[in-house]
Design an enzyme around this catalytic site. Sequence first.
Site, short mmCIF file in Angstrom:
data_model
loop_
_atom_site.label_atom_id
_atom_site.label_comp_id
_atom_site.label_asym_id
_atom_site.label_seq_id
_atom_site.Cartn_x
_atom_site.Cartn_y
_atom_site.Cartn_z
N GLU A 54 -21.79 29.01 39.94
CA GLU A 54 -22.49 28.33 41.04
C GLU A 54 -23.42 29.27 41.79
OE1 GLU A 54 -21.64 25.68 45.07
OE2 GLU A 54 -19.97 26.68 44.09
N ARG A 83 -12.81 18.87 53.80
CA ARG A 83 -12.88 19.41 52.44
C ARG A 83 -11.51 19.31 51.81
NH1 ARG A 83 -17.97 19.23 50.70
NH2 ARG A 83 -19.41 20.30 52.10
N GLU A 98 -27.91 14.01 55.10
CA GLU A 98 -26.72 14.40 55.85
C GLU A 98 -26.95 14.48 57.36
OE1 GLU A 98 -24.89 17.91 54.29
OE2 GLU A 98 -24.27 16.88 52.46
N GLU A 134 -22.45 7.45 49.50
CA GLU A 134 -21.23 6.64 49.58
C GLU A 134 -20.02 7.57 49.48
OE1 GLU A 134 -18.98 3.16 47.08
OE2 GLU A 134 -21.16 3.24 47.01
N PHE A 162 -12.64 21.26 30.32
CA PHE A 162 -12.67 20.06 31.16
C PHE A 162 -14.12 19.71 31.44
CE2 PHE A 162 -13.03 18.27 35.46
CZ PHE A 162 -12.27 17.12 35.31
#
Length: 185
Positions: A125, A70, A102, A144, A21
């Site tokens: 990660e 989340r 943020e 956005e 993917f």
Amino acid sequence: MSEAPQPDPLEERELASEPVFDGRLLKVRRDTVHLPDGKQGVREYIRHPGAVAIVAVLPDGRLIFERQYRYPLRRAFLEIPAGKIDPGEDILACAVRELREEAGYRADEWQYLGVMHPCIGYSDERIELFLARGLTHIGNALDEGEFLELLTLSLAEAEAAVHGGRITDGKTIAALFRALPLLRG
């Protein structure tokens, strides 16, 4: 003359790799690997561009937190400011950008706390951790589609929130733990 480093007896060597993917943020791979016992195995994992997380300390010693929904867990979490590293972006530049976007703050002092790997069983990660001090509010600039609430906690309140289960986010817990000796002086 120094000896060459010995290979890790647990190492798994990639023999073949295929994409499963290819998304905007995540890329899933399936690799065939050579296992330590000489056999072959299959490893599926997520490729992630990496991120930064910031323990931001206000002049009064309180820490900046975000309450953010989340979607994968279908609830809001209490966490420190953080965000994805853009391709080729320096990690400190990313931390500076994310704190501004943020939380709406600029920091005069930055200290690198180290790296954490949040999901070693299925992702590459990494999250680079920073401590930011000497904060000045300059206004946020959220991406956005990004929605969050800002709040502050004292160090004692943050620790109590971790131990009480109000903060369960791994990067936040790891960053607070790494920052504790510096925050306690």
